[in-house]
Each structure stands twice: as C-alpha cells, then as structure tokens.
Design an enzyme around this catalytic site. Structure first.
Site, PDB file in Angstrom:
ATOM      1  N   HIS A   1       7.636  -0.321   8.142  1.00 12.75           N
ATOM      2  CA  HIS A   1       6.902   0.683   7.376  1.00 12.75           C
ATOM      3  C   HIS A   1       7.853   1.507   6.501  1.00 12.75           C
ATOM      4  O   HIS A   1       7.732   2.736   6.412  1.00 12.75           O
ATOM      5  CB  HIS A   1       6.102   1.585   8.322  1.00 12.75           C
ATOM      6  CG  HIS A   1       4.858   2.174   7.696  1.00 12.75           C
ATOM      7  ND1 HIS A   1       3.589   1.812   8.073  1.00 12.75           N
ATOM      8  CD2 HIS A   1       4.674   3.087   6.708  1.00 12.75           C
ATOM      9  CE1 HIS A   1       2.689   2.480   7.367  1.00 12.75           C
ATOM     10  NE2 HIS A   1       3.322   3.263   6.531  1.00 12.75           N
TER      11      HIS A   1
ATOM     12  N   ALA B   1       0.034   5.503  -0.290  1.00 11.24           N
ATOM     13  CA  ALA B   1      -1.069   6.472  -0.345  1.00 11.24           C
ATOM     14  C   ALA B   1      -0.953   7.377  -1.564  1.00 11.24           C
ATOM     15  O   ALA B   1       0.142   7.615  -2.078  1.00 11.24           O
ATOM     16  CB  ALA B   1      -1.065   7.321   0.933  1.00 11.24           C
TER      17      ALA B   1
ATOM     18  N   ARG C   1       9.409   4.683   7.909  1.00  8.77           N
ATOM     19  CA  ARG C   1       8.614   5.907   7.967  1.00  8.77           C
ATOM     20  C   ARG C   1       7.886   6.070   9.288  1.00  8.77           C
ATOM     21  O   ARG C   1       7.227   7.095   9.502  1.00  8.77           O
ATOM     22  CB  ARG C   1       7.581   5.912   6.832  1.00  8.77           C
ATOM     23  CG  ARG C   1       8.207   6.080   5.465  1.00  8.77           C
ATOM     24  CD  ARG C   1       7.306   5.639   4.349  1.00  8.77           C
ATOM     25  NE  ARG C   1       6.359   6.625   3.888  1.00  8.77           N
ATOM     26  CZ  ARG C   1       6.564   7.506   2.912  1.00  8.77           C
ATOM     27  NH1 ARG C   1       7.737   7.560   2.329  1.00  8.77           N
ATOM     28  NH2 ARG C   1       5.616   8.329   2.526  1.00  8.77           N
TER      29      ARG C   1
ATOM     30  N   TYR D   1      -6.453   1.533   7.389  1.00  6.25           N
ATOM     31  CA  TYR D   1      -6.021   2.325   8.546  1.00  6.25           C
ATOM     32  C   TYR D   1      -7.206   2.402   9.495  1.00  6.25           C
ATOM     33  O   TYR D   1      -8.371   2.506   9.044  1.00  6.25           O
ATOM     34  CB  TYR D   1      -5.630   3.747   8.122  1.00  6.25           C
ATOM     35  CG  TYR D   1      -4.210   3.874   7.610  1.00  6.25           C
ATOM     36  CD1 TYR D   1      -3.130   3.441   8.378  1.00  6.25           C
ATOM     37  CD2 TYR D   1      -3.953   4.463   6.372  1.00  6.25           C
ATOM     38  CE1 TYR D   1      -1.829   3.578   7.905  1.00  6.25           C
ATOM     39  CE2 TYR D   1      -2.653   4.594   5.902  1.00  6.25           C
ATOM     40  CZ  TYR D   1      -1.604   4.155   6.680  1.00  6.25           C
ATOM     41  OH  TYR D   1      -0.316   4.278   6.226  1.00  6.25           O
TER      42      TYR D   1
ATOM     43  N   GLY E   1       7.012  -1.486  -2.393  1.00  5.11           N
ATOM     44  CA  GLY E   1       6.340  -0.196  -2.323  1.00  5.11           C
ATOM     45  C   GLY E   1       6.976   0.847  -3.220  1.00  5.11           C
ATOM     46  O   GLY E   1       6.567   1.056  -4.357  1.00  5.11           O
TER      47      GLY E   1
ATOM     48  N   THR F   1      -3.001  -2.239   8.676  1.00  3.74           N
ATOM     49  CA  THR F   1      -1.746  -1.603   9.084  1.00  3.74           C
ATOM     50  C   THR F   1      -1.783  -1.361  10.592  1.00  3.74           C
ATOM     51  O   THR F   1      -2.615  -0.594  11.076  1.00  3.74           O
ATOM     52  CB  THR F   1      -1.556  -0.270   8.351  1.00  3.74           C
ATOM     53  OG1 THR F   1      -1.480  -0.536   6.951  1.00  3.74           O
ATOM     54  CG2 THR F   1      -0.279   0.421   8.801  1.00  3.74           C
TER      55      THR F   1
ATOM     56  N   SER G   1       7.747  -5.705   9.039  1.00  5.34           N
ATOM     57  CA  SER G   1       7.968  -4.426   8.356  1.00  5.34           C
ATOM     58  C   SER G   1       8.216  -3.329   9.368  1.00  5.34           C
ATOM     59  O   SER G   1       7.619  -3.327  10.450  1.00  5.34           O
ATOM     60  CB  SER G   1       6.694  -4.089   7.557  1.00  5.34           C
ATOM     61  OG  SER G   1       6.697  -2.746   7.135  1.00  5.34           O
TER      62      SER G   1
ATOM     63  N   PRO H   1       0.833  -1.204   0.000  1.00  5.20           N
ATOM     64  CA  PRO H   1       0.000   0.000   0.000  1.00  5.20           C
ATOM     65  C   PRO H   1       0.870   1.257   0.000  1.00  5.20           C
ATOM     66  O   PRO H   1       1.803   1.359   0.792  1.00  5.20           O
ATOM     67  CB  PRO H   1      -0.790  -0.126   1.305  1.00  5.20           C
ATOM     68  CG  PRO H   1      -0.028  -1.083   2.156  1.00  5.20           C
ATOM     69  CD  PRO H   1       0.718  -1.992   1.228  1.00  5.20           C
TER      70      PRO H   1
END
Lengths: 356, 356, 356, 356
Positions: free
Chosen positions: D252, D79, D255, D128, D306, D154, D250, D77
């Site tokens: 992320h 955004a 981030r 989310y 990603g 997530t 992960s 994913p």
C-alpha cells in the site's frame, strides 16, 4: 600538479571541459544506477594476495586477442574524441601506440578511420550496426583495409540509452566535430530543447543488430570479431558458438539499460562458462591497476579503459592520454607484485572475497 | 583532558604532529580501500557473550610466542619512530616493557636495534629482506645477539605500496631521523615532488623475499620466526610447513596492496586451517579491547598494535605509549568478563555473528 | 505539541533533562556499537502481514509470566529514576499500573522498593548480585514480602560496562538521589574527572553472579525467576534447565559489552531452542508497536521498554510515562490488525524477512 | 522546463501543492520504513539483459486482466484526486483513457464513480469494505452498472495506517473536496490537532474485510475481482482458490503496516507459487520504465502507478497525468529493447541479480 592516479586526471579533465561535454563523457542513462553500480561492485571485491613467490622477471605483458600488449588493457571505443581535444582520435591513438596497447577506433570517430589507423600501433575497429547492412559491412571492409586488427562489434546498442544529462543540456555536436566515417547529415548538430542530438542522430543511422548480423560480419572479414556488451551467460556461450574470438563483458559504462547488472558482477560466471572458448574482456568502472587485478582474478584476460583515457586526452592531449596508461602500468606492476604474481596469467589464479 | 579510549589519543596525536608526518602514519596505499575495510570488517563482527560463568581469578594474561605477556598484544613494527617523538623507539620500547608486552624493533628503526634491545622487556625484531641476503642475515644475527626473542619476517613488502599521501607531500625524512641499523645513504632524505623519499629509499634497499629467504632465516637463527603479512590460507599452511612459529594475518594496515582483503576477514578460516600448527596473530584496525576480543573469538592468539601505539607516543612520549597499553588492558579485562571469559583462552571459544 | 510516537517524547525528554543526565540515560558503552546495532537490526527486519483474517474481538492482551497484561510489554529496570523526575519510580510505577503492564523495580531504585511495590499493579523486582550473597537474598526476600510477582535477575553485569559519556562527564548522582534499597555510602555521589561515580559505586557493591547464584535465588523464593541478559543459545537452554520461568534476550541496551550481538538478532534461534521451555522476552531498541510486532513474530512472548518509558517520565512525569504505554498500545493494536492478527499469539506465527 | 522522467514531475508537483496536501500524497505510515524500503528494494535489483535478439515489431502492449493495454501498467487507486487538481478524477481518467491504460476509480473518489466511468477507457473500481456489507455490495453494483471492468478489492485496510504527517498537520479535507460516492458526513472535514480527519472518517465508515467478504463480492458481480494488498505467499495462493482473477502484491505504498515487507521483495516467490493461477500485479515505488522491467522480470504481469500519476495531475492536470504515462511508455519501450525483449512476455523470462 603531479597526477598520481587516474582520479587526479578526472579532476583535471572536469576543469578543462565545458559542462555539457563533461556531461556527455561522464553521464550514464536514466538515474545512473548502473553507472554507480559499476564502481560499487568493484569496491566490494577484495583480493587475497599471495606472498613469498618468485617475482624476478615479473611483467605486466599480456596476450590480448592473440598478440602481445604491454598491459592487459585496451582503449575502449569512445565516440567523437575531438570533443575532448582538438587532436582527438589522432592524439589518442598515438598515445595508445606508444604505450603498447590496442586502440579502438569508433564507428563514430571524429577523424576518418583510415587517418587514425595510419598512426600505427594496434588499431581495432568498433562497429555499430547501421540501418543499411551493406554500409555496415563496408565499414568493416574499410577497417580491415586500413590495417585494423580486430572488429569490436557493439551488441548492446539497438538504440541509445536515455542519457538524461545530454537531453537536459539539449546537447548537440559543435560544427567542428562530425561523424567522420560517413556522410552523416546535420542531425547530430541540431540543438533541440530536451533532446540529445547525438541520440537523435544515432536513432536515424543505427539499427538493432542480431545474431545474423554477427554471422554477416564474420563471413565478411578475416579479422577476429569481438562482441562488446555481453552480460548474460547464455549470450556469452552463444558468442563462442557464433565464432567470436572474444567478448567484452560490459554494461556500456552504465549508458545503455539503466538497471543492467555491472559486468564485473557477471564476470566470474561468464569466464567459467566459456572456459577458454573465447577471450573474455571486461569494461566498466576500471580506475586503477588494482581494479585491473580484480578483473583478472575473476577471469578476464584484459580490460577496456574508456572514460579515464578521455580524461587524460582532455587534460593534456596525447601526453595526458599516455599518462593514463603509464599510471595504470605502474599501478598494475605494483599490484601484481604485491599480490605475489609475476605475470598476468598468475593473477588469474588469485582468489577474491566480497566485503561490503 | 583524560583519555578514555585510543581514539582520544588519535586526536591528541593529530594535533601534536605536523601534517605530513601524520599522513605518513595514518595513510594507506592507493584509494585506501583496504585501510577502510579493516575497520568496516571489524565493525560488522559481533560477539555472543556468555553469562554466569565463574570469573574469579580472571586474567588478561596470554602466552605469546611461548612466553607469558600481560596481554595478548604485541607492539607492531612501525618504521622511524623518532618522527613521532624525539625519544622514538627508546620511549616506545620502555612503555611496552613496563606494560609487559613484546615490542617489535624495526629494520627501519631510527635508533640502532642494539640500543633498543638493551631497554629490556621482550624485544622482537622485524626483518625486511634486503637486496643483499648477507646483510639481511647479518641483521638477524645482530638481533639475536642483542637479545631479541623472535624474528618477525615481513613477507608482504617485495616493495612498498603506493602511499599517495606521502607522494603528494613529497615526503622525506628530516635530517635528524635516519635508518639507524645500516648506512642508508641520502635517498630517504631527498625531497622530490610527487615522490615518497621513504618509498624510494626502500626500493633501493629491499628485495622481494621468497620461501627460500624464509628457509635461509630459519637456518640462520635459533629464534622463533614469525611471518607477517599472510592473507591466503594456502600461505598460512605453507608457513607451518616452512617451520614458522607464528604468522601475522595482516594486510599491512592497508599500506601495501590496496584492495587486499582485511586480515580479520580471513582470520577464522586461517586459524581453522593451521589448527594449532603455529601461532596466529592478527593486525589491522584494532582500536579497543573489544576488537581484541573479536580477534580472539575468531581464532587469533593475539594481536599487534601499530598506529594507536604511535598515537600515544606522539601525544605524550613513553607515558602516552604506556597509556595505550593500559587502556587496552582495562578494556580487554572489561570485555573478557562481560563476555563470560576468565581468560584469553576462554575467549577463543566464543561465537561471533556478522551484522551489517 | 501532541506526541504521536515515542520519538516525539525522546525530543521532549532531551529538552527537559540536563545534558549529563540525558547522557546517563541515552548512552551505551564503548563506541556504542551495540547500542546502534540494536536499532539497525530491528530496521532490517520486515514482517509479512496476512490479510482478510477475522479481526473481531482483536486484543493486545498477553500472558506475561503467567498473568494477563494489557500489552506484551513490561517496563524494564532503569536505575535511579528520580534523576528523570522528582517523583521517580513512584510516578513510573503508577503509570505502568494504570496501563496494565508490569513494572520492574530496580535494585538501584531511588525510592525504597517497598514504597514502590505499594503502588500496586504488577511489580517485578530486578536483582543485581551483591558482593555479600546474604544481602542479595535479603533483597529477594524483601521484594517477595512487598508483593513483587517475579524476580528479574540481571545476569549480564558482573560489573558495569565502560560508559564513556558518564566518564567524560565525571558523572555522579546528585545528593538528592540515592540508592534507596541499601545503605550505599558516598561513592555514587563523589565527582571525579574521567570517572563515573555510578560505575565506581556498583564496582564496590556488586559481584559477578554465577549459575550457583541463580540456584541460590531460586531456592530462596517462590517467585518466578527471570534471567535478564541472555544472548547465547547455550545459556538460554541452561536457563530452562536451571528452572528459570523466563529469560530476557538482551544486550542491556548496548550498555555492557560493546560489540555484543543485538538481542533481536539472536531471538529467533533462542526461541526455537527453548521451544516453550520458558518465556522469552526481548529488550533493546523497541520504539514502536511495529517493533513489538517484529519481536513477537521472531518468537518473543513480550518485550521490555526502558529508555522510552523514561523519556515519558522526564517529559511529563506519570502522565508522560503513561502516554508511552498508551502510544505503544495504539500502535500495537494498529500493527496487529494490519498484519492480520487478532491476538498476540497470532503475531507469533507471522513470517519475517531481512531486507538490507 | 521539459520533464524527462517522473522524478522531474515530482519536483513540479511538490512546488504546485500546499504542504499538507503534498504530505497527504507523499507520506507513509509510522517511521515510513516500508515506504523507503520499496525504493531500496527496487534499487538492489539488477536485470541481466539479452543481446542480438530480433526486436522488429517490438511492442509494450500487454494483456492486463484479459484485455489489451498499451502498457503493462494501470493507474492505482488514489483517494480524493481533486485535492491535487480541480478536475481531479475526471482529468486523471481522461489521461489514462487516452494513453490506453486502465484507470482505477476509488471508493473515496472526489467525483461520483458514474461520472468518472463515463469518461470511458478502461475503468476499474477500487472497493473499500464498508461497515454495512449491503452498502459495499451496492458500490460494486454501481461500478458494474457504470461500466467498470474489474473490482479491485483493497484487502490491506481493515483500518488506515498511522500516517503521522497527516496527524501532525491535523489534516482535513477542504470543504470543496468530498467522498462523492456516498453521503459521508462531516468527519473528513473536521480539523483536530494531532488527528487526521481522513483517517477518522474512514475509521467510521470502513470495516475489516475477510475472506467471506471476498466471496460475497465474487458472488455479487460478474466482473473479475482483483485482491490488492497481498504480501504473503499463502494469501496469494488462497486468493487463487477464492476465485480472484488477479492480485496486487503491495504494501500500500508504505501507508499501512510500517515494517511490512516491500511487495517487490515478495514478488518472485508469489509469482512462482500462483504459477499462472491468477494475474500478479505489483505496486510500490515504480518510478521508471526500468522499474517496470524489473517487476516483469520477477514475474509480474503488470504494475500499478499511484503517486507519480498524481504528480503529473498536480503539475499540469490531464496533460501532466498523460505525460507520466507517455514517459513510462518511452522508458519501457527503451528498456525492453535494451534488454533484448520484443514484448512484455519476453521480459518475464529475464534473469535478475541482487547487488548490494
């Protein structure tokens, strides 16, 4: 300028060769992580030298595949050596012969194997497995008939790694350089953007070998068979069971699986596991006599030299190639003595230590 | 400009010396991997200081080879010191004498050993093993007669390492600087491209020493014998058995086997193994009082200082050499106290930790 | 420009301050190896965050030395803060008060301790041990009388480390900045080439403290006593036995023994060893809320912030100093939640891992 | 120019995108230590390839969440994909569909989820947790109704990490790009100096999820639920207990928590701990087929891609995105064979080794 170490010859070769030929020689696969790791791994190894031992009569001579060589070194197979010098494999084989070390003739030599073998010395023959098993075995037979002393069966090339430099260069062989051992067609000479013609060609000609292929070769020849490209302990042990006379612990100079462990990092464990069941050779990143010493200390009976030998060939033909081996001989003699070793076998009992 | 640390003197020496003499001093062998590793290994060691302990009466004094010195430091043997300053070994020996630390006279000193010994202080004599055993023992006898207090027998030079800087420079001694302890002939002064005349000369004069040579020296003198250049635990233990009063754990400043482990990396294991059977000195890469503290914490009874002492000599003769020892004294006094140690022996009980 | 992290304020401070004052703040001792290692050690630590835990009511509040603070953070003692801003310690103490964290008044404050204490908030008093024990204890008494809540006894400064930047700068205090807590004489203001007047001054005033000094302080005050500068596990355990309420695991920001292990590298072992016998604070290299999280995860009950708080002070006085704490609060709140922790004590149960 | 690896597309994307959009894509949180560590950790892992095994019929196909995919790869994913290309998620989903790998639709997609799902292929939906549980579950229902095959929940974003690049840029969405799945208000478009409007927006919309939220989702849908953002072994085990079909190990993409351990560093331990109880996917730093091989060897059943997929999208829309997957397919096929694996499951039995 006098060349004092192999890196000096690297600089000379880089100057002498066109960029895309340099890239063909120097490059690895993918992001070249395994290529870099070969050197990094060697640089982390330190030797614990011994002092005050008798050095009289010290020698760099070694038994390699059952015969004496002047050094525990052989020339690794490198394809298409006429790319680097007009005399190609002939000059290279003569240099190895004169220096007293085995020379490996390639399946992809740019001079017919019989013409190279006639140079004399101690020719070995490197085998790639072709799509047609019969043609593969025919090559083995030709090598044996021509006087080669061993079959070095490359087992880590089911197909070629992605060598991005060649792909970026759209590298193809010049018309004057061909795969001289078989009727190869035009593929290796066809320039295509984003493609390596050499890789394309081998993809058409080669097939993945298996343990059955090894058995087929072994059954087909009386020569000792060496499996080149072993990294896993299990594969090393199986090589012994399969009747291999030797193995070359190697990640193919960082040119096959990018991310493959360096051979030198696996060497000690493999040498312990086979414990004399076959000869254990090492290649990848050897640049000095001190590197040879490290390989010996970790259990190798000898090393293969690829790119540096080509540096010499590119820089100065037969004389340059010879100089590579002469420098290695001087460096190894020096290193052995400074480590308290009067022989190659003494070096195999040295301890090592990892230091960043 | 005020010199606040030894590195300041390095800069001054680099400015003061001709390039090829700087290279002769600064260089290591081969790719200088062992030279670099000496510093890297020290940089990875961190000390765990102790707090709130009584520091009154704290001192940097130490017992070195059975006699008090102002510091746990001796001046390492360095050949041909008149290369660095016209007063050479005389200025150096005076500086060491005034600072209260032993000075090692070299077999290859550029002033006759007797003239240096007469300076006083605590002269030691460094021995290279010559091709003729009698001449070697004659040097030992001369040293003892001249008042030297110890024989520092260099055991890691069966021959010289390949110091490529000197070879590239075609380095040879100027006419004004000679091996003053014996009739040396012209070899060390003969410039040849790609060759170090100093290495060539020593190759003609020196022979590999053995444990028999050690026994011969020991039998020939009443002086304590120190073996310099030990890296293997087994050799350290054997040195004790052979009657050595001390050893210097050392890779010869990275000038012999390139790829040899740094002494500091072997120190703790060696000190544990000999467990007081002989004195354990360390050299290689020591540049600050904090480095001395690290060596002590890992089990050394003291360290030898080579290149930095020459920096001082090159920068400002006797005064510069003295300043090196004065700075080390200030730094060591500082470091000892900050680590909670009122003495050199207290420092040997500190713990250390490796950090990247 | 908006400051988004403490490093932004570092840049602002560097611009705002004269070079030699910047050096006085930023520098470490010797080759600054311990200074660099503080950051390197933190950078190697990675936290294993937890997910999906209840975060409602999450808070950064912490019990520090038995009282609530808005953050597990206190302002570390830094000498002569009027060097960084005309309002010096007054601005700093006000910022800490407003942010709800303890502020440590220095023995070497440039404003009298009583004037700082009157600012309010939670003042602590940092003690250097003076040559005259009575004067030391007098300072403790004054601090207690002025309302300080704890004595932070610096135990790693028998004398000052060799801070070469100050020595190179010949650094001396400007006339306008003085040691305001006692009649200090002129030493700290006397410029001498190659010398730090601040170091010279402290050498005249300070004496090495011992465990007896700790006992003397403890007996002299009802305030909790924190020993700042502990690195050895044995010293941490002894601090508990000596009745210390807390310790600060610290190498003094890399300003004392160069080569001393970073506090963060000893933290976990020390926290385990004292196992709640006293509070364990940490300083050295903390620059983000994520760094605070790492310290908590390794067993600290809180951290001290030195240089970054001064960056804020230098950049923008009280408002800048306050911003440092506000940024840390935002970052810590963020980091706690992202690690699945609703409180500082939850963070102490996180696991960590070393990477490279 | 031909793109030969994903890094080539990174360069193309960097050229194609405005700086602040590049930063939004490329950036991590804080000092970007976890972002960098993702790559460093992968670079330290080396694979031990096997030789001479049967490769006939070799395939890169894999079972991912119970259905065949052409690769053990799904699109992660990301955004607001219309930031990178006008066709945004539609182009991206088509590329994934054509390449035969799952595509994860975001809660923050810039095209309504139903419009993306209608593209076909194997859409997953990333969830989310919103402040209003009902709205969260409504999204799940919409996803299921639209034909999504899995819910990727997530779990590592109770709120957004501090992405300093966006804050420095005062980054806000252009008017043309919106959160298309709900009436989002103006927050994400409001430029404020020192603030990320995207972070501000999510702070208004999102709420920290808990294990209760997971139970609520599981109870609300028949789709398999995958928890994305697991790093602790305990959380992985609990995910199995909570009925998760899979987890994504992960951080992320570096981030969220700066200082969080890289997923790849936890992978083997987690895979061992869940031992088949659920699928274990990995993301973070995957850039080559060789990286995929490493993840498989350490126990992942597949990886998420990603940023690189967005590079392709930015460089050349649907065709560029497709090229990313095609390159990965070629590289993975190559790597599998060179490692002696005829399938993804064979790769999971490879050994690995850490170097440097």
């Amino acid at each position: 300028m006098t060349h004092l170490c192999l890196d000096d010859l690297e600089r000379a070769a880089r100057t002498a060769l066109p960029g895309e030929i340099w890239d063909f020689l120097a490059g690895g696969s993918g992001a070249e992580a395994s290529l870099a790791a070969n050197r990094t791994a060697l640089d982390r190894i330190f030797v614990i030298p011994r002092m005050l031992r008798e050095l009289t009569g010290g020698t760099t001579e070694a038994e390699v595949l059952g015969r004496r060589a002047s050094l525990p070194v052989a020339v690794a197979p490198v394809a298409y050596q006429r790319l680097f010098h007009p005399e190609g494999e002939l000059a290279a084989a003569r240099a190895a012969r004169d220096a007293g070390v085995p020379y490996t003739i390639c399946t992809l030599s740019s001079v017919p194997l019989e013409e190279i073998a006639v140079v004399g010395g101690r020719p070995w023959f490197q085998l790639y497995w072709l799509r047609d098993e019969k043609r593969s075995l025919e090559l083995v037979r030709r090598a044996e008939d021509a006087g080669c002393e061993a079959i070095v069966f490359t087992v880590d090339v089911p197909w070629m790694g992605r060598r991005l430099r060649d792909m970026r260069n759209g590298f193809a062989l010049p018309e004057s350089v061909t795969a001289a051992n078989f009727d190869a067609g035009a593929a290796a000479h066809r320039r295509t953007e984003g493609l390596s013609a050499v890789a394309d060609h081998t993809a058409r000609e080669f097939a993945p070998a298996t343990w059955e292929s090894v058995e087929a070769v072994r059954a087909h020849t009386n020569l000792p068979v060496v499996l080149k490209g072993i990294l896993a302990v299990e594969d090393a042990v199986r090589a012994v069971d399969a009747g291999a006379t030797g193995i070359v612990v190697s990640n193919h100079g960082g040119r096959q699986l990018d991310g493959a462990v360096p051979g030198i990092a696996m060497l000690e464990e493999i040498a312990d596991a086979v414990s004399g069941g076959c000869e254990v050779l090492l290649d990848g990143g050897i640049r000095t006599g001190g590197d040879v010493l490290k390989a010996l200390a970790l259990g190798a009976s000898g090393v293969l030299i690829g790119r540096p030998f080509m540096w010499g060939l590119a820089a100065d033909g037969q004389a340059g190639a010879r100089q590579v081996l002469d420098l290695l001989a001087v460096e190894l003699r020096n290193a052995l003595g400074l480590a308290g070793c009067d022989s190659v076998s003494a070096a195999r009992r040295l301890s090592t230590r990892y230091e960043r």
